[in-house]
Design an enzyme around this catalytic site. Structure first.
Site, mmCIF file in Angstrom:
data_model
loop_
_atom_site.group_PDB
_atom_site.id
_atom_site.type_symbol
_atom_site.label_atom_id
_atom_site.label_comp_id
_atom_site.label_asym_id
_atom_site.label_seq_id
_atom_site.Cartn_x
_atom_site.Cartn_y
_atom_site.Cartn_z
ATOM 1 C CE1 TYR A 130 36.937 42.155 35.417
ATOM 2 C CE2 TYR A 130 35.158 40.629 35.888
ATOM 3 C CZ TYR A 130 35.585 41.883 35.500
ATOM 4 O OH TYR A 130 34.666 42.859 35.217
ATOM 5 C CD GLU A 150 51.845 39.126 45.545
ATOM 6 O OE1 GLU A 150 51.316 40.243 45.413
ATOM 7 O OE2 GLU A 150 52.029 38.583 46.651
#
Length: 394
Positions: free
Chosen positions: A247, A378
């Site tokens: 992450y 994105e």
């Protein structure tokens, strides 16, 4: 010769000079821009129609050093800066945003993640390949994890000597061209986002395959495919960083990637503006060029002003990143603003072309199609606004 295939060579078509650049940066931008005009521009329409890059084009990107911009010279790269990568993406996107996204994903997402998180053995193995001849792809998104990026269903399980991956990734840019994939999978679902782990998966690994290619609205030459993992075993040496740190790798790389997308949208807007300005000088109505009508002048002036503002935001965010300063807020603002500017400028470009802007014989409609994805990938515009809101409100 169709308008779409004519390189943009008249620099007067573009807004103010790049006064923010050093002489070395200016020369680098000019070199990439010339390459884009001479090598990419003649193939843009064909690549869009056939939904694939022209034969040999990717190899030429490597030969020019555009796929290893920040990789150290000792490892075969150009030893440049993040700002250099941003300039290259911008310059290419003025001609074809589809090619720009290939360079963007490779440099700002994958190469930078490896540079920051890989151990020395991994850097020695992968960075020379990524600089020389191996395209990379970034595999985070899934059917159920778009904006909720860490709701991953792709699983990783430990086996002797490595990890077994099972799952499916969607909307993966560069998938058809890539030789290595940065893949995010959940090692421990009970740990939530802290169970996400990053792996480097090579093309041809048993159990791993590239699936269907998406038939997209824009940036059609850029491949966007699904990835399939069916008991795909990767060696422990292909773990990037540490278990459970995926992450953090994803967040950091995406923050940089948003500046790259900002550069792509900036270049797109500059390219559309250049075509619109040239066409306005050539197209005659009522006995004079339409550029002499105030309404057209005002439209081009507003477009140029927004492009200049977008340029300053992109360059500022990239400079902050290179200086080691905080840039998350600026990256989100840049991605949000430039994607909106690109869409508005591309739309106005179609209107300047009039009826010709609505047909594929001219370049305006392609810029318009290519611009839309800027608000989506994105990090959508809404996600950028959430990030900005949290940061500006403390």
């Amino acid at each position: 010769m169709p308008e779409a295939l004519i390189p943009l060579s008249d620099k007067s078509h573009f807004p103010s000079p790049l006064t923010q650049l050093t002489e070395e940066e200016r020369m680098f931008y000019a070199t990439v821009r010339q390459f884009a005009q001479e090598t990419i521009a003649p193939a843009v329409r064909t690549m869009d129609d056939e939904q694939q890059f022209a034969p040999g084009l990717v190899n030429k990107l490597f030969e020019l050093g555009l796929m290893g911009i920040e990789i150290p010279e000792a490892l075969g790269g150009a030893g440049g800066s993040f700002f250099d990568a941003v300039l290259a993406i911008e310059a290419i996107a003025t001609v074809d945003p589809a090619v720009a996204v290939l360079v963007d994903v490779h440099n700002t997402l994958v190469v930078n993640a490896i540079r920051r998180w890989a151990n020395e053995d991994q850097k020695q193995k992968w960075l020379p390949k990524l600089a020389a001849d191996t395209v990379s792809a970034y595999a985070l998104s899934e059917a159920g994890s778009g904006s909720d990026a860490f709701a991953l269903q792709t699983r990783a399980g430990k086996v002797d000597g490595g990890y077994r991956l099972n799952g499916r990734k969607l909307w993966i840019s560069n998938a058809r061209e890539a030789g290595v994939f940065l893949v995010f999978a959940t090692l421990d679902p009970a740990a939530g986002y802290r169970g996400i782990t990053a792996f480097l998966v090579e093309k041809g690994t048993p159990g791993f395959s590239v699936g269907r290619k998406e038939d997209k609205l824009g940036i059609r030459a850029s491949s966007t495919c699904e990835l399939l993992f069916d008991n795909c075993v990767v060696p422990a040496t292909n773990l990037l960083g540490e278990e459970g740190k995926g992450y953090k790798i994803a967040i950091e790389s995406l923050n940089e990637g948003r500046i790259g997308i900002g550069a792509q949208m900036l270049g797109l807007a500059e390219g559309a503006w250049g075509h619109a300005a040239r066409y306005a000088k050539e197209r005659r109505q009522f006995g004079k060029p339409i550029a002499e009508f105030q309404a057209v002048q005002f439209a081009l002036a507003e477009m140029a002003t927004e492009i200049e503002a977008a340029k300053l935001m992109v360059y500022n965010a990239a400079r902050l990143k290179d200086a080691g300063q905080l840039y998350v807020r600026e990256a989100a603002m840049t991605k949000y603003f430039t994607s909106h500017v690109a869409e508005r400028v591309a739309s106005q470009c179609v209107e300047v072309f009039g009826g010709n802007g609505f047909v594929r014989d001219y370049p305006a409609e392609k810029y318009y199609r290519d611009a839309k994805v800027g608000k989506i990938y994105e990090g959508t515009s809404n996600m950028q606004l959430m990030t900005i809101g949290k940061l500006v409100l403390g």
